[in-house]
Each structure stands twice: as C-alpha cells, then as structure tokens.
Design an enzyme around this catalytic site. Structure first.
Site, PDB file in Angstrom:
ATOM      1  CD1 TRP A 176      44.429  48.090  33.934  1.00 37.50           C
ATOM      2  CD2 TRP A 176      44.971  48.347  31.771  1.00 37.50           C
ATOM      3  NE1 TRP A 176      45.222  49.222  33.817  1.00 37.50           N
ATOM      4  CE2 TRP A 176      45.569  49.395  32.510  1.00 37.50           C
ATOM      5  CE3 TRP A 176      45.178  48.306  30.395  1.00 37.50           C
ATOM      6  CZ2 TRP A 176      46.354  50.383  31.915  1.00 37.50           C
ATOM      7  CZ3 TRP A 176      45.950  49.289  29.795  1.00 37.50           C
ATOM      8  CH2 TRP A 176      46.530  50.309  30.563  1.00 37.50           C
TER       9      TRP A 176
ATOM     10  CG  ASN B  91      41.961  43.447  36.601  1.00 38.44           C
ATOM     11  OD1 ASN B  91      41.970  42.702  37.572  1.00 38.44           O
ATOM     12  ND2 ASN B  91      41.023  43.393  35.682  1.00 38.44           N
ATOM     13  CG  ASP B  92      45.958  50.746  36.994  1.00 36.11           C
ATOM     14  OD1 ASP B  92      46.227  50.786  35.775  1.00 36.11           O
ATOM     15  OD2 ASP B  92      46.526  51.453  37.842  1.00 36.11           O
ATOM     16  CG  LEU B  93      51.446  47.214  39.252  1.00 37.64           C
ATOM     17  CD1 LEU B  93      51.148  46.181  40.336  1.00 37.64           C
ATOM     18  CD2 LEU B  93      52.621  46.752  38.389  1.00 37.64           C
TER      19      LEU B  93
END
Length: 203
Positions: free
Chosen positions: A135, A154-156
């Site tokens: 990330w 992977n970034d929320l």
C-alpha cells in the site's frame, strides 16, 4: 508523467467508464503533481500509517521541525530512539524510519534512476524496508512518481468508493476490483480512475 498524459488519461477513463465520467464532470481535472523528494515522501508515509490525515500531518510537522525541515539518513540514525518517540512516533515507526535510513546508507535501496524502474521492481525494492508494504509503495508510485498505471487494490478508501459508485452489496476484494477495472477499461490509466474514485468520497 506530464500534463498532456493526464489529459489523455482523463479522456480515456471518461470515454470508457460512464460512472467515473459523472465524477469527472463534477470534480474537474486531476491535479496529480509528481516530485523528487523521495526520501521525505517515504518518511511521511511511514509516520502517517494508520493515522487520520490530521494526526499524520501534526506528527510529520513536529518530526520535520525537529530536524529543521531537513531530516537526513545520518541525522535520523544518530538520534536517540526516545527523542523520536517523543515526537509522536510509535516505537515500531521509530524502527521503520531508522531501517529506511540504514538501507539507503547501505545502498540496499536506491533512488538513483528510479523513474527508469518498473512498478514491480520498485515494489520489490522498497518493501524490503520494515514497515513499508505494498500500500505504501502504491501511494509512493502515484503521488511521488506520478505513475499512471497503478491500481492500489489494498486501499480502503478506494474500496469504499468502488462499493458506492458501482452499487455493490459489500466491500470489494482484490479480484473484484481487478474485474471492475478490466470491465470498465481503466488500463492503461488505473491511477486516473483511482484518483477520481477517491475524489468521489469528498463530493
């Protein structure tokens, strides 16, 4: 990356993804501005991990002021751990910024000709540093190097934006994100698509 490439990327996404096109109409031009402060970018990324934007900004400000705005590898390595801890870094992050600094001094990682390296090579190299994961490198590729071909799976924030924009029942996993990207023709500009999806969270 230059302004013409960004314009070309915006047009590509606009013509391929109807949902992001609506965001583009509201948000305007993508304003990514790459720079070459590579070391500082990674320091800030490590310091800001798992913190709110406000908290990360506050601690980074203290950290850089402590070093008179110019933290160097040697200065960080020579500083007492407790002094760095007192600036607001966790003990783990103290180890991480020192590991980054040590690996630069030992030349286990190098920023020399970094713009000529592939995303994969940069990910492989930088993730050797304790505390730097995929990330963090994705953010470095996008916001520091200005790479337009990064999909930060992977970034929320990106996951939440995709869930909202594409009316999904749950947060998408890596496979689902890649499928949506392919279906909506984000390549070769997934960074542009991601930037507008992040922007959608604020408009």
């Amino acid at each position: 990356m230059n302004s013409n490439q960004i314009v070309k990327g915006i047009k590509h996404i606009y013509n391929n993804d109807v949902k992001i096109a609506k965001i583009i109409d509201v948000a305007g031009k993508c304003d990514l501005k790459p720079h070459n402060n590579y070391y500082y970018s990674l320091i800030k990324a490590i310091v800001g991990q798992q913190l709110s934007v406000k908290a990360a900004s506050s601690i980074n400000k203290k950290f850089f002021l402590f070093f008179n705005g110019k933290p160097s590898t040697k200065k960080i390595l020579n500083e007492e751990d407790q002094a760095l801890r007192n600036l607001g870094l966790s003990w783990a992050k103290v180890k991480y910024v020192k590991d980054l600094s040590q690996k630069i001094i030992n030349r286990k990682i190098s920023f020399r000709n970094i713009n000529k390296k592939s995303n994969e090579d940069i990910i492989s190299e930088l993730t050797m540093v304790k505390g730097i994961g995929i990330w963090t490198v994705h953010m470095f590729l996008i916001f520091t190097l200005g790479r337009l071909n990064v999909l930060p799976i992977n970034d929320l924030g990106l996951k939440n934006a995709i869930k909202n924009i594409y009316s999904l029942r749950k947060i998408p996993n890596e496979t689902k994100i890649k499928r949506i990207a392919k279906k909506n023709g984000w390549e070769p500009y997934p960074t542009i698509a991601s930037w507008y999806l992040w922007k959608s969270l604020d408009i």
